[in-house]
Design a protein around this motif. Structure first.
Motif, PDB file in Angstrom:
ATOM      1  N   GLU A 179       0.834  -1.208   0.000  1.00  0.00           N
ATOM      2  CA  GLU A 179       0.000   0.000   0.000  1.00  0.00           C
ATOM      3  C   GLU A 179       0.869   1.259   0.000  1.00  0.00           C
ATOM      4  N   LYS A 180       1.851   1.291   0.872  1.00  0.00           N
ATOM      5  CA  LYS A 180       2.713   2.469   0.981  1.00  0.00           C
ATOM      6  C   LYS A 180       3.630   2.608  -0.232  1.00  0.00           C
ATOM      7  N   GLU A 181       4.132   1.494  -0.727  1.00  0.00           N
ATOM      8  CA  GLU A 181       5.069   1.542  -1.843  1.00  0.00           C
ATOM      9  C   GLU A 181       4.407   1.960  -3.153  1.00  0.00           C
ATOM     10  N   THR A 211      12.109   6.735   4.687  1.00  0.00           N
ATOM     11  CA  THR A 211      12.242   5.452   5.381  1.00  0.00           C
ATOM     12  C   THR A 211      11.450   5.473   6.682  1.00  0.00           C
ATOM     13  N   LYS A 212      11.522   6.574   7.414  1.00  0.00           N
ATOM     14  CA  LYS A 212      10.736   6.702   8.650  1.00  0.00           C
ATOM     15  C   LYS A 212       9.247   6.545   8.366  1.00  0.00           C
ATOM     16  N   GLY A 213       8.789   7.177   7.291  1.00  0.00           N
ATOM     17  CA  GLY A 213       7.376   7.083   6.925  1.00  0.00           C
ATOM     18  C   GLY A 213       6.961   5.670   6.568  1.00  0.00           C
ATOM     19  N   LEU A 214       7.844   4.973   5.882  1.00  0.00           N
ATOM     20  CA  LEU A 214       7.564   3.583   5.524  1.00  0.00           C
ATOM     21  C   LEU A 214       7.497   2.708   6.772  1.00  0.00           C
ATOM     22  N   LYS A 239       6.803   3.629   9.833  1.00  0.00           N
ATOM     23  CA  LYS A 239       5.589   3.998  10.582  1.00  0.00           C
ATOM     24  C   LYS A 239       4.350   3.360   9.962  1.00  0.00           C
ATOM     25  N   HIS A 240       4.252   3.424   8.646  1.00  0.00           N
ATOM     26  CA  HIS A 240       3.081   2.870   7.949  1.00  0.00           C
ATOM     27  C   HIS A 240       3.026   1.349   8.095  1.00  0.00           C
ATOM     28  N   VAL A 241       4.156   0.697   7.886  1.00  0.00           N
ATOM     29  CA  VAL A 241       4.177  -0.774   7.941  1.00  0.00           C
ATOM     30  C   VAL A 241       3.910  -1.260   9.366  1.00  0.00           C
ATOM     31  N   GLU A 242       4.422  -0.537  10.359  1.00  0.00           N
ATOM     32  CA  GLU A 242       4.152  -0.912  11.745  1.00  0.00           C
ATOM     33  C   GLU A 242       2.694  -0.635  12.146  1.00  0.00           C
ATOM     34  N   GLY A 243       1.977   0.073  11.317  1.00  0.00           N
ATOM     35  CA  GLY A 243       0.574   0.365  11.588  1.00  0.00           C
ATOM     36  C   GLY A 243       0.377   1.551  12.511  1.00  0.00           C
ATOM     37  N   ASN A 244       1.354   2.436  12.570  1.00  0.00           N
ATOM     38  CA  ASN A 244       1.256   3.628  13.443  1.00  0.00           C
ATOM     39  C   ASN A 244       0.792   4.838  12.656  1.00  0.00           C
TER      40      ASN A 244
END
Length: 131
Positions: free
Chosen positions: A24-26, A121-124, A126-131
């Motif tokens: 989703e993020k990528e 990278t921080k945004g990725l 955060k998104h993958v961790e579900g935060n």
């Protein structure tokens, strides 16, 4: 597409939520997406990553825009990163950092200054961790 990702996570014993959030993020689930750094397809695989997958796992991606090949390659690569960082502190953060920046610059055991990694990278993470 989401169901194909879920099915492959079962085969590779990976967390479907993580892999879905990553796709989703990528690419926003767009199999034809191309980034400004020439990462391509659903999981935004680069030429270097595709080569790494071929060399490490013996899986040849002939069309990075093919959904099935992109998903399979991404699962192989993520599984490799999972194994590489499984005993590391902050393992998921390291896996995502290596996914985004490359395993050669993401240490397995050394401390990482998380404040110094790029915002993308921080945004990725955060998104993958579900935060």
């Amino acid at each position: 597409i989401k169901e194909k990702i879920r099915q492959k996570t079962i085969e590779f014993k990976l967390d479907p939520h993580i892999m879905l959030r990553l796709a989703e993020k990528e690419s926003q689930f767009d199999p034809k997406a191309v980034s400004n750094k020439q990462a391509k397809g659903l999981f935004q695989l680069t030429a270097i990553t595709v080569q790494d997958i071929a060399e490490r796992q013996g899986y040849i991606i002939t069309d990075v825009f093919d959904v099935d090949q992109n998903i399979h390659g991404a699962m192989l690569y993520f599984k490799y990163l999972t194994e590489r960082y499984k005993n590391s502190p902050d393992s998921l953060k390291r896996i995502i950092t290596a996914w985004n920046r490359g395993p050669t610059i993401t240490p397995v055991t050394d401390l990482i200054d998380w404040n110094s990694i790029p915002d993308q990278t921080k945004g990725l993470i955060k998104h993958v961790e579900g935060n």
